[in-house]
Design an enzyme around this catalytic site. Structure first.
Site, PDB file in Angstrom:
ATOM      1  N   GLU A   1       0.842  -1.195   0.000  1.00  0.00           N
ATOM      2  CA  GLU A   1       0.000   0.000   0.000  1.00  0.00           C
ATOM      3  C   GLU A   1       0.875   1.243   0.000  1.00  0.00           C
ATOM      4  O   GLU A   1       0.393   2.345   0.234  1.00  0.00           O
ATOM      5  CB  GLU A   1      -0.955  -0.002   1.182  1.00  0.00           C
ATOM      6  CG  GLU A   1      -0.282  -0.066   2.535  1.00  0.00           C
ATOM      7  CD  GLU A   1      -1.283   0.003   3.674  1.00  0.00           C
ATOM      8  OE1 GLU A   1      -1.921   1.048   3.806  1.00  0.00           O
ATOM      9  OE2 GLU A   1      -1.413  -0.985   4.415  1.00  0.00           O
TER      10      GLU A   1
ATOM     11  N   CYS B   1      -3.377  -3.394   4.535  1.00  0.00           N
ATOM     12  CA  CYS B   1      -2.481  -4.440   5.044  1.00  0.00           C
ATOM     13  C   CYS B   1      -2.899  -5.848   4.615  1.00  0.00           C
ATOM     14  O   CYS B   1      -2.227  -6.818   4.964  1.00  0.00           O
ATOM     15  CB  CYS B   1      -2.412  -4.386   6.562  1.00  0.00           C
ATOM     16  SG  CYS B   1      -1.758  -2.842   7.173  1.00  0.00           S
TER      17      CYS B   1
ATOM     18  N   HIS C   1      -2.156  -9.993  12.303  1.00  0.00           N
ATOM     19  CA  HIS C   1      -1.622  -8.747  11.744  1.00  0.00           C
ATOM     20  C   HIS C   1      -1.249  -7.864  12.928  1.00  0.00           C
ATOM     21  O   HIS C   1      -2.060  -7.659  13.841  1.00  0.00           O
ATOM     22  CB  HIS C   1      -2.678  -8.056  10.866  1.00  0.00           C
ATOM     23  CG  HIS C   1      -2.302  -6.637  10.546  1.00  0.00           C
ATOM     24  ND1 HIS C   1      -1.100  -6.322   9.950  1.00  0.00           N
ATOM     25  CD2 HIS C   1      -2.940  -5.455  10.779  1.00  0.00           C
ATOM     26  CE1 HIS C   1      -1.025  -5.002   9.811  1.00  0.00           C
ATOM     27  NE2 HIS C   1      -2.122  -4.457  10.315  1.00  0.00           N
TER      28      HIS C   1
HETATM   29  P1  HMG Z   1      -3.079   7.149  21.179  1.00  0.00           P
HETATM   30  O1  HMG Z   1      -4.310   7.950  21.248  1.00  0.00           O
HETATM   31  O2  HMG Z   1      -1.799   7.867  21.175  1.00  0.00           O
HETATM   32  O3  HMG Z   1      -2.927   6.134  22.352  1.00  0.00           O
HETATM   33  O4  HMG Z   1      -3.216   6.241  19.873  1.00  0.00           O
HETATM   34  P2  HMG Z   1      -3.921   5.787  23.569  1.00  0.00           P
HETATM   35  O5  HMG Z   1      -4.122   6.995  24.405  1.00  0.00           O
HETATM   36  O6  HMG Z   1      -5.117   5.032  23.021  1.00  0.00           O
HETATM   37  O7  HMG Z   1      -2.971   4.792  24.359  1.00  0.00           O
HETATM   38  C1  HMG Z   1      -2.551   3.610  23.769  1.00  0.00           C
HETATM   39  C2  HMG Z   1      -2.462   2.574  24.875  1.00  0.00           C
HETATM   40  O8  HMG Z   1      -1.400   2.956  25.772  1.00  0.00           O
HETATM   41  C3  HMG Z   1      -3.715   2.467  25.750  1.00  0.00           C
HETATM   42  O9  HMG Z   1      -3.872   1.125  26.088  1.00  0.00           O
HETATM   43  C4  HMG Z   1      -3.338   3.257  26.992  1.00  0.00           C
HETATM   44  O10 HMG Z   1      -4.052   2.868  28.153  1.00  0.00           O
HETATM   45  C5  HMG Z   1      -1.876   2.897  27.121  1.00  0.00           C
HETATM   46  P3  HMG Z   1      -5.234   0.347  25.710  1.00  0.00           P
HETATM   47  O11 HMG Z   1      -6.335   1.057  26.368  1.00  0.00           O
HETATM   48  O12 HMG Z   1      -5.328   0.442  24.183  1.00  0.00           O
HETATM   49  O13 HMG Z   1      -4.991  -1.053  26.150  1.00  0.00           O
HETATM   50  N1  HMG Z   1      -1.074   3.846  27.900  1.00  0.00           N
HETATM   51  C6  HMG Z   1      -0.151   3.469  28.795  1.00  0.00           C
HETATM   52  N2  HMG Z   1       0.295   2.256  29.174  1.00  0.00           N
HETATM   53  C7  HMG Z   1       1.291   2.197  30.110  1.00  0.00           C
HETATM   54  N3  HMG Z   1       1.844   3.333  30.661  1.00  0.00           N
HETATM   55  C8  HMG Z   1       1.429   4.549  30.317  1.00  0.00           C
HETATM   56  C9  HMG Z   1       0.381   4.659  29.337  1.00  0.00           C
HETATM   57  N4  HMG Z   1      -0.243   5.708  28.738  1.00  0.00           N
HETATM   58  C10 HMG Z   1      -1.139   5.194  27.877  1.00  0.00           C
HETATM   59  N5  HMG Z   1       1.965   5.638  30.866  1.00  0.00           N
HETATM   60  C11 HMG Z   1      -3.206   4.472  18.293  1.00  0.00           C
HETATM   61  C12 HMG Z   1      -2.874   4.868  19.727  1.00  0.00           C
HETATM   62  C13 HMG Z   1      -2.835   3.006  18.082  1.00  0.00           C
HETATM   63  C14 HMG Z   1      -4.701   4.631  18.049  1.00  0.00           C
HETATM   64  C15 HMG Z   1      -2.396   5.371  17.324  1.00  0.00           C
HETATM   65  O14 HMG Z   1      -1.033   5.095  17.479  1.00  0.00           O
HETATM   66  C16 HMG Z   1      -2.791   5.225  15.874  1.00  0.00           C
HETATM   67  O15 HMG Z   1      -3.707   5.882  15.398  1.00  0.00           O
HETATM   68  N6  HMG Z   1      -2.080   4.329  15.093  1.00  0.00           N
HETATM   69  C17 HMG Z   1      -2.387   4.108  13.679  1.00  0.00           C
HETATM   70  C18 HMG Z   1      -3.635   3.287  13.465  1.00  0.00           C
HETATM   71  C19 HMG Z   1      -3.471   1.839  13.888  1.00  0.00           C
HETATM   72  O16 HMG Z   1      -2.394   1.329  14.005  1.00  0.00           O
HETATM   73  N7  HMG Z   1      -4.612   1.135  14.063  1.00  0.00           N
HETATM   74  C20 HMG Z   1      -4.588  -0.275  14.401  1.00  0.00           C
HETATM   75  C21 HMG Z   1      -5.819  -1.011  13.892  1.00  0.00           C
HETATM   76  S1  HMG Z   1      -6.060  -0.772  12.141  1.00  0.00           S
HETATM   77  C22 HMG Z   1      -4.879  -1.811  11.402  1.00  0.00           C
HETATM   78  O17 HMG Z   1      -4.331  -2.656  12.026  1.00  0.00           O
HETATM   79  C23 HMG Z   1      -4.568  -1.569   9.947  1.00  0.00           C
HETATM   80  C24 HMG Z   1      -3.283  -0.802   9.701  1.00  0.00           C
HETATM   81  O18 HMG Z   1      -2.162  -1.653   9.857  1.00  0.00           O
HETATM   82  C25 HMG Z   1      -3.305  -0.190   8.299  1.00  0.00           C
HETATM   83  C26 HMG Z   1      -3.648  -1.042   7.104  1.00  0.00           C
HETATM   84  O19 HMG Z   1      -4.471  -1.942   7.113  1.00  0.00           O
HETATM   85  O20 HMG Z   1      -3.098  -0.724   6.047  1.00  0.00           O
HETATM   86  C27 HMG Z   1      -3.080   0.359  10.635  1.00  0.00           C
END
Ligand code: HMG
Length: 390
Positions: free
Chosen positions: A79, A111, A233
């Protein structure tokens, strides 16, 4: 007839950024990155490396004189393709001097593209049993500096040879797949960074997993107990853990412990490399096979593929009697340990020095030339690649 993966190899850039150091610069708690997201390091590709060079580097390791001679197709799932028209498979075909009498095609669905290629390869071998297929899944995951997605970037490629009577892993004819148009993640054609509705994307990943896994169990009368390991994945390792956590309460304690231990083995490369989009599931499979010494021939491994947009597929593979001889864990460990860490300011500079989305000539910085194949420039709107001895 058994059909499946005869050989598998990977490639990733020779540079990385330490995510604890990145968290500190971004003003985040490092535990958020290493525990909350589950990532320790992230591959940083210089602009002389793109999906063509990463794919060619991985493919060069997996090809043998026998698989070259029997090649019927080259399929590249990606992609982050380099041209809207010409297939990356043709650039790689040229770099590797592959035979002329083949089909060379690029496939796209976020992906999921690598899995689409793998399944197409499987179907092709079913009707051409004497042929092999080179399947490459290569991507560079970019969200942008200081964005929520930054911690989930990465870069790399996985190459596989699919053929009859595979020595590594069969691909069982048990796929369950599901498609629905949603806007969880996408990348407009005028930019090289992806857009994501982050939280929504994680919810959709889990919802798709739940539906295909439930249907798989009903269709095939199999449950978690029947799997030696399950791979996912991995956009980041915590995402796969959340999917596995949906499975664990449905099985007995011994099976749950086995799946947990082997899941951990499947995440090690992702923790060091990051999301490689189309190749991520297969990097997880390779990580499992390289790190778990207790797996045995005959074991069933589950594979869950998810591509935003979205398409999901669950299927299984059975390890073959010679599978251990097909693995190269020491070489992979060496490739990762020889990488150079970039301090955060240098990572930011390398990230920002990119092939522009305009018609100007561009030449990457030779100081970052690494790997067997490199992009030497885009001159007169044509991409130039070379074989490079690093
Ligand atoms: P964010 O808003 O920065 O993070 O985005 P958050 O606030 O949701 O925190 C992440 C986790 O860290 C949470 O845990 C927090 O509690 C924890 P969860 O509730 O999820 O279990 N946390 C802590 N843990 C320990 N100590 C601390 C602490 N603070 C917070 N101090 C997000 C995170 C993944 C959403 C962002 O990075 C993002 O948008 N990434 C890109 C999208 C993505 O990867 N999505 C995954 C699903 S889609 C997919 O897999 C397809 C993809 O590969 C693309 C394709 O298909 O081509 C992406």
């Amino acid at each position: 007839m058994k059909i499946g993966i005869d050989a598998i190899e990977m490639d990733t850039p020779d540079f990385y950024v330490d995510l604890v150091k990145l968290a500190k610069v971004r003003g985040d708690d490092p535990n958020k990155y290493t525990i909350g997201i589950g990532q320790d390091e992230q591959a940083v590709p210089p602009s002389s490396q793109d999906i063509v060079t990463l794919g060619a580097n991985a493919a060069a390791k997996v090809l043998t004189p026998a698989s070259r001679a029997s090649l019927g197709m080259i399929l590249v799932g990606t992609e982050s393709g380099v041209d809207a028209s010409k297939s990356a498979a043709l650039f790689i075909h040229d770099l590797l001097a592959l035979p002329e009498w083949v089909r060379a095609v690029e496939l796209k669905e976020a992906c999921y593209g690598g899995t689409a290629a793998l399944m197409m390869a499987r179907d092709y071998v079913a009707s051409h049993p004497d042929k092999s297929v080179l399947v490459i899944a290569a991507d560079i995951a970019r969200y942008g500096l200081a964005t929520a997605g930054e911690v989930t970037q990465g870069a790399g490629a996985v190459a596989m040879i699919v053929k009859a009577d595979p020595r590594l892993l069969t691909i069982e004819p048990d796929s369950v797949y599901r498609s629905a148009s949603i806007n969880d993640f996408w990348r407009p054609v005028y930019q090289d960074t992806a857009l994501a509705q982050g939280k929504y994307s994680t919810e959709q990943y889990l919802a798709f997993f739940k539906t295909v896994w439930e249907r798989y169990q009903a269709d095939h009368h199999l449950s978690a107990h029947d799997f030696a390991a399950m791979t996912f994945h991995l956009p980041y390792t915590k995402m796969g853990k959340k999917a596995l956590d949906l499975v664990l309460p449905t099985t007995d304690d011994a099976s749950a412990q086995r799946l947990k231990n082997r899941f951990e083995a499947s995440t090690r490369y992702c923790r060091q490399i990051g999301n490689i989009y189309t190749g991520s599931l297969y990097l997880g499979l390779l990580s499992l096979l390289d790190h778990d010494t207790t797996l045995q021939a005959g074991d069933r491994i589950g594979l869950f593929s998810y591509g935003s947009g979205a398409v999901a597929e669950f299927f299984s593979g059975i390890l073959q009697p010679q599978f251990k001889e097909q693995l190269h864990a020491a070489e992979h460990a060496q490739q990762l340990t020889k990488r150079k860490e970039l301090p955060v300011p240098e990572y930011e500079a390398v990230f920002s020095d990119k092939v522009p989305y305009d018609a100007d000539d561009y030449r990457p910085d030779p100081a970052y030339y690494r790997g067997q194949f490199i992009l030497t420039g885009v001159i007169g709107q044509e991409r130039h690649y070379e074989k490079h001895q690093s």
